[in-house]
Motif scaffolding. Structure first.
Motif, PDB file in Angstrom:
ATOM      1  N   ARG A 168       0.834  -1.212   0.000  1.00 37.03           N
ATOM      2  CA  ARG A 168       0.000   0.000   0.000  1.00 37.03           C
ATOM      3  C   ARG A 168       0.862   1.252   0.000  1.00 37.03           C
ATOM      4  NH1 ARG A 168      -3.008  -2.737   4.167  1.00 37.03           N
ATOM      5  NH2 ARG A 168      -5.022  -3.502   3.383  1.00 37.03           N
ATOM      6  N   ALA A 169       1.861   1.282   0.893  1.00 41.10           N
ATOM      7  CA  ALA A 169       2.663   2.495   1.078  1.00 41.10           C
ATOM      8  C   ALA A 169       3.474   2.842  -0.159  1.00 41.10           C
ATOM      9  CB  ALA A 169       3.582   2.330   2.290  1.00 41.10           C
ATOM     10  N   ASN A 170       3.910   1.828  -0.911  1.00 42.83           N
ATOM     11  CA  ASN A 170       4.762   2.073  -2.070  1.00 42.83           C
ATOM     12  C   ASN A 170       3.994   2.101  -3.384  1.00 42.83           C
ATOM     13  OD1 ASN A 170       7.749   2.023  -1.103  1.00 42.83           O
ATOM     14  ND2 ASN A 170       6.763   0.351   0.004  1.00 42.83           N
ATOM     15  N   GLY A 171       2.707   1.780  -3.334  1.00 45.27           N
ATOM     16  CA  GLY A 171       1.901   1.773  -4.541  1.00 45.27           C
ATOM     17  C   GLY A 171       1.387   3.154  -4.891  1.00 45.27           C
ATOM     18  N   THR A 172       0.481   3.184  -5.829  1.00 46.45           N
ATOM     19  CA  THR A 172      -0.096   4.444  -6.300  1.00 46.45           C
ATOM     20  C   THR A 172      -1.587   4.228  -6.511  1.00 46.45           C
ATOM     21  OG1 THR A 172       0.145   6.184  -7.978  1.00 46.45           O
ATOM     22  CG2 THR A 172       0.292   3.921  -8.747  1.00 46.45           C
ATOM     23  N   PRO A 173      -2.418   5.266  -6.359  1.00 41.39           N
ATOM     24  CA  PRO A 173      -3.857   5.081  -6.570  1.00 41.39           C
ATOM     25  C   PRO A 173      -4.136   4.468  -7.937  1.00 41.39           C
ATOM     26  CG  PRO A 173      -3.444   7.220  -5.576  1.00 41.39           C
ATOM     27  CD  PRO A 173      -2.094   6.646  -5.935  1.00 41.39           C
TER      28      PRO A 173
END
Length: 375
Positions: free
Chosen positions: A349-354
């Motif tokens: 989640r923290a390293n992903g993107t919307p």
């Protein structure tokens, strides 16, 4: 990223964002095709998260990656023809250089409308038998490291490459490999295996877990024993597996009982194909240490290949079933209790993107942007 708190949940802690709605971050090097599939003076179609990409190799052998749409009439450039170092659209013969700029419009005359500058070009590199592209900010490409895989080019190892299409969100693949508690799924291939978590650690961009695999009897695929250096006798042994998600890649190493180095190492990248990121291409490298007896690994190779195909087929069945459940329910209803996977989800989640859904390109249907898989 935190979802808005539903009215019926007022007073409770906000729910974390549904991981299956988080897109993979584009600021990394992603393999999109095998090098051998891009012959000299040829072009192939690839994709990253709904972006169609035309990968071609010029006459000098250099690989280029362009947006797979002619700036003229939007016909895919992957249908085109390579001439020297340029890619020419099959429709009106507009020619593009490797930087995406238009080098020629055959019928352009004085007084004609000003032509466009060209199409997007992706930073491109070749390594480990794969073509990598950088789909994010091109200014970050030079400073972003490529995967470091010394065994892939070492004379002490032999590498098995594979590429498969899996119809699920990439996060299901990370969870599947990192959570070794699912070995019951492979009971027909591995026999009865008892995985024990020895410990794990996590950080801002990684989660690493160590397991002890102890055989518990039952019939075991011959290729499994050969891969873990048990030999043709298929003797039982305990192995230590170290699995690591180092965003956005994943690795696994197996060290047999009594050994001081891995019998094999696995590297994998899960590259979303469609805009909804509900289909991904799995590109993997299995690096196997060569035994002392020359030719033994060559003889064992078909059995090892068969074993890896059987394991992958069972894993694919499971993760695609998870994706179907998410599609039917419209949300992630998993009740996860394993701390390793809970930490993994935080990292993803923290390293992903919307996630960008319903945005042009290949659309949101799982099969709308999926080139044919290769072996």
């Amino acid at each position: 990223m935190i979802e808005t708190e539903p009215a019926q949940d007022k007073g409770r802690s906000p729910r974390p964002t549904d991981l299956r709605r988080v897109g993979i971050h584009p600021d990394a090097w992603y393999p999109v095709v095998a090098s051998r599939s891009v012959q000299r003076n040829a072009v192939v179609a690839a994709a990253f998260a709904g972006e169609r990409i035309a990968v071609y190799r010029g006459d000098k052998g250099e690989v280029h990656a362009l947006e797979d749409r002619c700036a003229h009439r939007q016909v895919p450039l992957s249908m085109g023809v390579v001439e020297g170092e340029t890619l020419r659209c099959c429709y009106h013969a507009w020619a593009y250089r490797g930087d995406g700029r238009i080098s020629q419009i055959p019928y352009l005359s004085k007084g004609a409308a000003r032509p466009p500058r060209g199409v997007r070009a992706y930073p491109t590199r070749e390594a480990h038998g794969l073509v990598f592209v950088f789909p994010g900010d091109p200014a970050k490409a030079a400073g972003t490291p490529m995967p470091d895989l010394p065994e892939a080019g070492s004379p002490t190892h032999r590498t098995m490459r594979f590429s498969r299409t899996v119809r699920c969100h990439y996060s299901f693949m990370h969870e599947n490999l990192l959570d070794m508690n699912h070995q019951f799924l492979h009971r027909g291939v591995l026999g009865r295996i008892h995985p024990e978590l020895l410990g794990y650690e996590s950080g801002a961009r990684f989660v690493e877990a160590r397991y002890l695999f102890t055989p518990g009897g039952g019939k075991k695929d011959r290729g499994a024993g050969l891969l873990s250096a048990e030999g043709l006798g298929n003797r039982g042994s305990s192995d230590v597996l170290t699995i690591r998600t180092e965003y956005p890649y994943q690795t696994l190493q197996l060290v047999p009982e009594g050994a001081d180095r891995p019998a094999f190492s696995l590297w994998a990248a899960y590259v979303p194909a469609d805009a909804a990121q509900r289909t991904c291409h799995v590109h993997g490298l299995l690096m196997i240490q060569k035994p002392r007896l020359s030719g033994a690994l060559t003889l064992a190779w078909p059995l090892i290949r068969r074993f890896t195909e059987r394991i992958f087929a069972e894993d694919r069945t499971a993760v695609e079933a998870e994706q179907r459940a998410w599609d039917e329910q419209g949300e992630d209803r998993n009740h996860e209790i394993f701390p390793v996977i809970l930490d993994l989800r935080k990292v993803l989640r923290a390293n992903g993107t919307p996630l960008r859904e319903n945005v042009g390109g290949c659309g949101t249907t799982p099969s709308s942007c999926v080139p044919a898989a290769t072996s």
